[in-house]
Write an enzyme that holds these catalytic residues in place. Structure first.
Site, PDB file in Angstrom:
ATOM      1  CG  ASN A   1      -2.308   1.121   0.824  1.00 43.32           C
ATOM      2  OD1 ASN A   1      -1.641   1.663   0.408  1.00 43.32           O
ATOM      3  ND2 ASN A   1      -2.906   1.121   1.361  1.00 43.32           N
ATOM      4  CG  ASP A   2       3.236   3.019  -3.581  1.00 42.45           C
ATOM      5  OD1 ASP A   2       3.971   2.831  -2.708  1.00 42.45           O
ATOM      6  OD2 ASP A   2       3.092   3.113  -4.540  1.00 42.45           O
ATOM      7  CB  CYS A   3      -1.777   5.135   0.327  1.00 47.90           C
ATOM      8  SG  CYS A   3      -2.124   5.840  -1.316  1.00 47.90           S
TER       9      CYS A   3
ATOM     10  CG  ASN B   1       2.697   7.273   2.113  1.00 46.09           C
ATOM     11  OD1 ASN B   1       1.974   7.213   2.029  1.00 46.09           O
ATOM     12  ND2 ASN B   1       3.185   6.489   1.938  1.00 46.09           N
TER      13      ASN B   1
ATOM     14  CD  GLN C   1       3.738   7.734  -1.726  1.00 48.36           C
ATOM     15  OE1 GLN C   1       3.985   8.782  -2.103  1.00 48.36           O
ATOM     16  NE2 GLN C   1       2.572   7.349  -1.553  1.00 48.36           N
TER      17      GLN C   1
END
Lengths: 808, 808
Positions: free
Chosen positions: B486-488, B490, B503
């Site tokens: 999940n790139d989101c 952070n 990111q």
């Protein structure tokens, strides 16, 4: 063919028909909140930065070419018919139409089926909002039941991201609608502390905040379904496209006039008071509400509009002239000065050609732009100079661009445009001549914004000159680096790959490319610095010596026999010489060398100017070089990338034309100078608007040259150094009202058939009422005889000085 | 509500009305020349790179939403009436309308006033061009005199520059028109060696290459002045907007049918043969002319179309199934496989949501996309794996993205997404299982594309695993780095400034953020690598030991009591726990841990899956986490930036749903697995198209979750890892036709009420005809009894193997 006319009295350009050859635009805002607006209400708004704080969305190069803006719709309840009082977006054929572009305001009036409408758009001083005033009059014999719909499309702040990152942005849009005010608050929930709002003075019959709900699926602004239907959907946007539209119903009795106000604005809250109540996700509206309420009232709007006009009276009061030439008068008194201020505010960011998401401020541009506005707002010029100088490198070199928000140099573009540093001297000289404020020379300014590196500004100027002297080529001429003033003459870059930047893709070393342009500019700058040094009691002889030496070098290696050469390329081959097959003569060195005084004594200046007239001058202005490059030249770069006749490849690049006007004035040829001035004066070109196509009230960057199939067609209006330089050429050199370090000089080079002219010039606090007339050469100042070659005596602040110059 | 229907026989989706809730698109091209096309002919084309080699212009998020495309106009000479046979852009109400989106072609048919029209768009195999075939039939009793106008708007190649840099681009446009072929050659004069062309099979009555001449000033494509007038202007563009339009006049007798062909294409010339004659500026057309002429013929077009269909027959022949569920059949047999191939071709570059000028290829994305296409084009999968692995860093880490043209890592985004390297193991495992091609493990692959750094691919896999073990946090769980899948999420970035990348804006050090997701993924990958090692006779026990140890760590620190936790944040606080106020349970660790086998033995897997069903499952799919984050959380980052219910903030992020289907299958719950599969199967959602809104034939990245006001609305269709994973879930886990390192395994977990299914699977050159039926558990292969737990015996290339699996 004309599409309007000048109303000099009201300082407006009046457009008579909506379908101008191109959208003819104007600017709203003078401080922090800005917008562009076309003659049919197209355009967009932003706060400070057109890329990062875009309030409303705009699609450049759309079809119709200008679509999206500050739209209003009127709908007749009886017939169901609807139309736009600004023509766009419905394009209904109006019975009357008129757009008045004024100074920082635009007023569009129309009539349709006996309903008169007038919309006035402006940004009040000191506010971060725009006011729209809609004035409606019923000229019918019967009452009219009307609906008014407003429409703006919100941008999700970062205009570049907004136009590309849909996988995120279609999910982030958020609005609130409270008490009839539409709040656009996308990303306010996270890191933003700012929002936009759109309010209406009247009780609402409805609203829409979803673009699709307002327009209807697969529709555009020409026929919104809400307007067609006569009722809003009261939509609340969740993602997709947040939009703002109010719906107001009014009944106008016969002869009745009503005004409705709209306010579109930007607001920031303190980071710790974003929400109300705290802990909620609801926008805190406590501080913005009074502002909204105030600007919705007619009184506030009327007062704000009057104050805006007053402010322009003050600014333009710096110089007003009355010459025998109406085009000159209106450009000097109104439009050229206005364009200078717009260029100061926008740099090269936002116009119909600059998309607002492009480059930063140019080091070179900003120094030249100064020439146009320093007499109107000297304190802002001082600030700008110090900002620019702080980006200079310790080597004396300069970042080619800097970012207006951070005021730091742009590393992507970098340095090495070797004319850049010299412009700082010329910019500071212009400031000193206007203000006499020598204290700026002592201001501590860092290099590359590096704390601890501060040196007096004077040191920066010295390093600027030294930068050139440290970089001389085999002929003793300055090395050109990535480019000189002509960013497109790239002698050290051999690019054969599409998309590479022509300036910064350096792929060869050991070149010896030299610029005659920089040589001329060096002579000019060195003499300016010598004079500055002399003024403040510092040694300046070395600069005069350097100027003289460079003058000799130009004579030896820069003179081609009938004109000044342009450059020597990477391999040492000459550019801009009769020995070339194409690009034999360039405009820039002819202008700048003569401006630096090169050849004025020995007649080569006059010879060069004769060559320009013979080879480069066209009825539409002076071409940049001839013959045009018919094919791409790897060793010359971008200049040859353009089709012949366009842009730097033999277009009429207007920025350079005033250099020739000045040069002609310097050699005493007033007729020649004014002739060139008239050729590109937009007002003088109004009658051929179908050819010129751009606005007849402002300069454009470029007019297509004689090699182009569209010779005479202008492009890239508004944001160009052309404005400042033409202003300098006409006011300081042709009319000759020329500030110098020691005071104001009056030294006209006007056409022989002019009996004279009058002018009022504010200068260092005093007001000079100047009359230039014909007769035996003499000067009187407040009735006393003075030496016509001298500067006018300085006068106390607030004083008025009567000056009469008589010239043969 | 439906807007069309599936034609499974023809492998087409048939749209019955033009005004779908959103433009429903399709893709043209399969190799180098590509385009997107909507159901009303909107869209654009490009060669290889959607940003740098854009052939035609497209304005995203315009109004109408989908405007600009491959347009044709018909005009009746008798009445002067004109219309678009594809509905857009005139939006004339057609008497009949049908759009058939097929596999890499689109066919739009309509009828208006008894003129039938059918336009077929496709890109022939092996060519860099698209063919449009217009078939017209006159159903009137009288002859019809018709005009046909074509329309494309050329893009000046670099789509980003084209949309922003108008001060240059309005001066550079150039065209040639020779023998009726329109050549768009902007910048060909300088560094480009490529051009576009647009040709028509019929003699021309006229043409236009200037957009303004064709449309008329202030007009859009809905009423071009050339069409309205019934004649072209024969315009030649100089700058501004190069455009392509042909005008053909034809007379159709009653009942007569005619076809007209158009070809739009891209062509490159050798750099030393750009011009003809040499030294001129005229495009050399010698090599392109035969290509154009060929593809304008009906024979070539018919053959090309047939070959294209045949090619898809071959590709899809890799797996065809016949189950009791029609939605399953058509997704597996046609649309999901097709979407997998499109995703392979486009990565995340070009869709209705991806603007084609955005990011490069994802390291993680590409490895997962493999799952969907490796059985169709294993040789391209091999190539892709080696490309990806070559961007791996010597540390074992990975650039998060790489650029498809250069195949180099993207420095702007950089590294540190700590799940990335493990995906390489999973991608390679998928390739090995499908192909058995263990030679790939010996392929010499550099690190960071650094020549001399080459190591066998196997070494890359080892370093991938080591990368995780070298980066364990205080609980022994893997450090998350910038983000995991999940790139989101952070956890090491605390961003409070708008516009900062969530990111990569790292502004705190010393954090200990750990990811339970990566822990589960590590277990999965370590076991895969152990199996690979075992297959090629290398020691793998250490990987099994590491997997076991990590399993214990998950049990100790990753288990929350009823589900797997998500992470520990920078400060060591738990994320995804009942002790949190929001974000108590996340979908990802439940899926990946069970896929890694964690908790399958001890029942925690089943407990976690029960929690998912209870807390995250909705009728529209499984939500990413619950409860949604109601406000922005500095310590969590982008996930909390979205309004609740959208995207990662409690949206139904479809990519993750198949992990739960697989997990359900792993614990033997076929009903549960298939239930989840059906919920997001786009075909199964066709009946609620007014809610779902996206295309019913492909997966979307996201469906709005239950916290969103638009629950059930899909967004970002086409380019999503959802496609590959759903394909893997249904084919390998629910239907259970599962490649393994040693061969093909049949291990279904199908719904209890299914009597069985049949399938034909190509595997390592042989064809397996598989029947799954109910009864006592048994397996026969070509009639011989086999162990149902075993893999199927490998068969020689070209062989057909009859497999009957009986399950209780």
């Amino acid at each position: 063919m004309r599409f309007g006319h000048f109303d000099d009295e009201r300082r407006e350009y009046v457009i008579d028909r909506p379908d101008t050859p191109l959208p003819w635009i104007n600017y709203l805002g003078t401080e922090a909140y800005f917008g562009i607006i076309s003659n049919t209400a197209g355009g967009y708004s932003f706060y400070r930065d057109a890329r990062l704080r875009r309030l409303t969305r705009y699609r450049y190069n759309n079809a119709p070419f200008d679509l999206g803006g500050r739209y209003l719709y009127l709908r007749d309840a009886a017939s169901g018919e609807f139309w736009s009082p600004t023509w766009q977006p419905t394009q209904t054929e109006l019975d009357e139409y008129e757009c008045r572009h004024g100074l920082s305001y635009t007023q569009i009036s129309s009539a349709y089926r006996d309903i008169k409408a007038r919309v006035t758009y402006f940004v009040p001083l000191g506010e971060t909002l725009e006011v729209w005033r809609l004035r409606l009059t019923n000229d019918r014999a019967a009452a009219a039941e009307l609906s008014v719909f407003s429409s703006v499309e919100f941008c999700l702040w970062d205009a570049q991201d907004d136009a590309t990152n849909f996988q995120r942005n279609f999910s982030t849009g958020q609005v609130e609608v409270v008490d009839g005010v539409i709040y656009h608050k996308t990303e306010y929930r996270e890191r933003r502390d700012h929002f936009a709002y759109f309010a209406c003075s009247e009780p609402l019959a409805g609203f829409d905040t979803s673009r699709e709900a307002f327009l209807g699926p697969y529709r555009s602004w020409d026929r919104p379904i809400a307007v067609e239907r006569g009722s809003s959907a009261d939509s609340v946007a969740h993602g997709w496209q947040p939009h703002g539209s109010h719906h107001v119903r009014i009944t106008l009795q016969p002869g009745e006039t009503r005004e409705i106000g709209f306010v579109l604005g930007y607001w920031e809250n303190p980071k710790d008071a974003k929400f109300d109540p705290p802990g909620s996700q609801t926008v805190n509206k406590r501080t913005v509400r009074p502002v909204i309420e105030r600007w919705l009232t007619q009184d506030a709007a009327d007062l704000g509009f009057a104050q805006l006009r007053e402010n322009w009276d003050t600014l333009l009061g710096g110089l007003q002239v009355e010459t025998p030439d109406g085009d000159t008068n209106r450009m000097v008194n109104i439009w050229n000065a206005y364009q200078n201020m717009v260029t100061f505010n926008m740099s090269r960011s936002t116009s119909f050609y600059e998309s607002g998401i492009g480059r930063g401020m140019g080091f070179r541009d900003s120094n030249q732009d100064l020439l146009g506005f320093v007499h109107m707002i000297p304190e802002r010029a001082r600030e700008r100079i110090l900002d620019i100088a702080a980006t200079q490198l310790a080597t004396g070199g300069a970042y080619h661009q800097y970012q207006p928000l951070t005021k730091r140099g742009n590393n992507d573009i970098g340095s090495g445009f070797n004319d850049d540093p010299l412009w700082l001297i010329l910019g500071v000289a212009a400031y000193l001549k206007e203000t006499g404020d020598v204290s700026i020379l002592d201001a501590a300014v860092p290099y590359d914004n590096d704390p601890g590196s501060e040196q007096p500004l004077y040191d920066h100027l010295q390093r600027s000159l030294r930068y050139t002297l440290d970089r001389l080529g085999p002929h003793g001429l300055p090395l050109i680096g990535r480019a000189d003033w002509n960013d497109c003459l790239n002698l050290n870059c051999f690019s054969d790959t599409p998309g590479e930047p022509f300036q910064t893709t350096e792929n060869a070393t050991g070149g010896v490319a030299e610029s005659v342009f920089i040589a001329g500019q060096f002579v000019l700058a060195a003499r300016e610095l010598a004079a500055i040094s002399s003024l403040v009691g510092k040694p300046g002889q070395e600069y005069l010596d350097a100027a003289e030496k460079m003058t000799g070098t130009i004579a030896e290696h820069g003179w081609d026999g009938a004109w000044f050469r342009r450059a020597y390329d990477f391999h040492g081959n000459v550019v801009g010489s009769a020995s070339n097959d194409e690009g034999q003569i360039f405009i820039e060195p002819q202008g700048i060398c003569v401006m630096g005084g090169v050849g004025v004594e020995d007649g080569t200046a006059a010879r060069a100017l004769a060559s320009v007239r013979e080879r480069l001058a066209t009825p539409h202005g002076i071409i940049l070089q001839q013959p045009a490059y018919s094919s791409y030249r790897l060793e010359l770069g971008e200049i040859s990338s353009y089709p012949p006749g366009y842009k730097e490849n033999a277009g009429i690049f207007c920025h350079t034309n005033p250099w020739l006007m000045i040069a002609e004035a310097i050699v005493g040829n007033g007729d020649g100078a004014f002739d060139y001035y008239k050729r590109i004066n937009p007002s003088a070109r109004e009658a051929i608007s179908e050819v010129h196509r751009c606005e007849p009230y402002v300069y454009a960057q470029m007019i297509a040259g004689r090699d182009a199939p569209t010779h005479g067609e202008a492009k890239n209006s508004w944001l160009t150094g052309t404005a400042a330089w033409n202003y300098a050429a006409i006011t300081q050199w042709i009319l000759g009202i020329r500030p110098s370090l020691t005071g104001l000089r009056i030294s006209p080079a006007i056409p022989a058939d002019w009996p004279g002219f009058t002018a009022v010039r504010r200068f260092r606090g005093a007001t000079y009422r100047i009359t230039v007339q014909r007769g035996d050469r003499s000067l009187t100042v407040d009735g006393a005889v003075a030496d016509p070659d001298d500067v006018l005596p300085l006068a106390p602040a607030g004083a008025t000085v009567e000056v009469i110059l008589t010239i043969p």
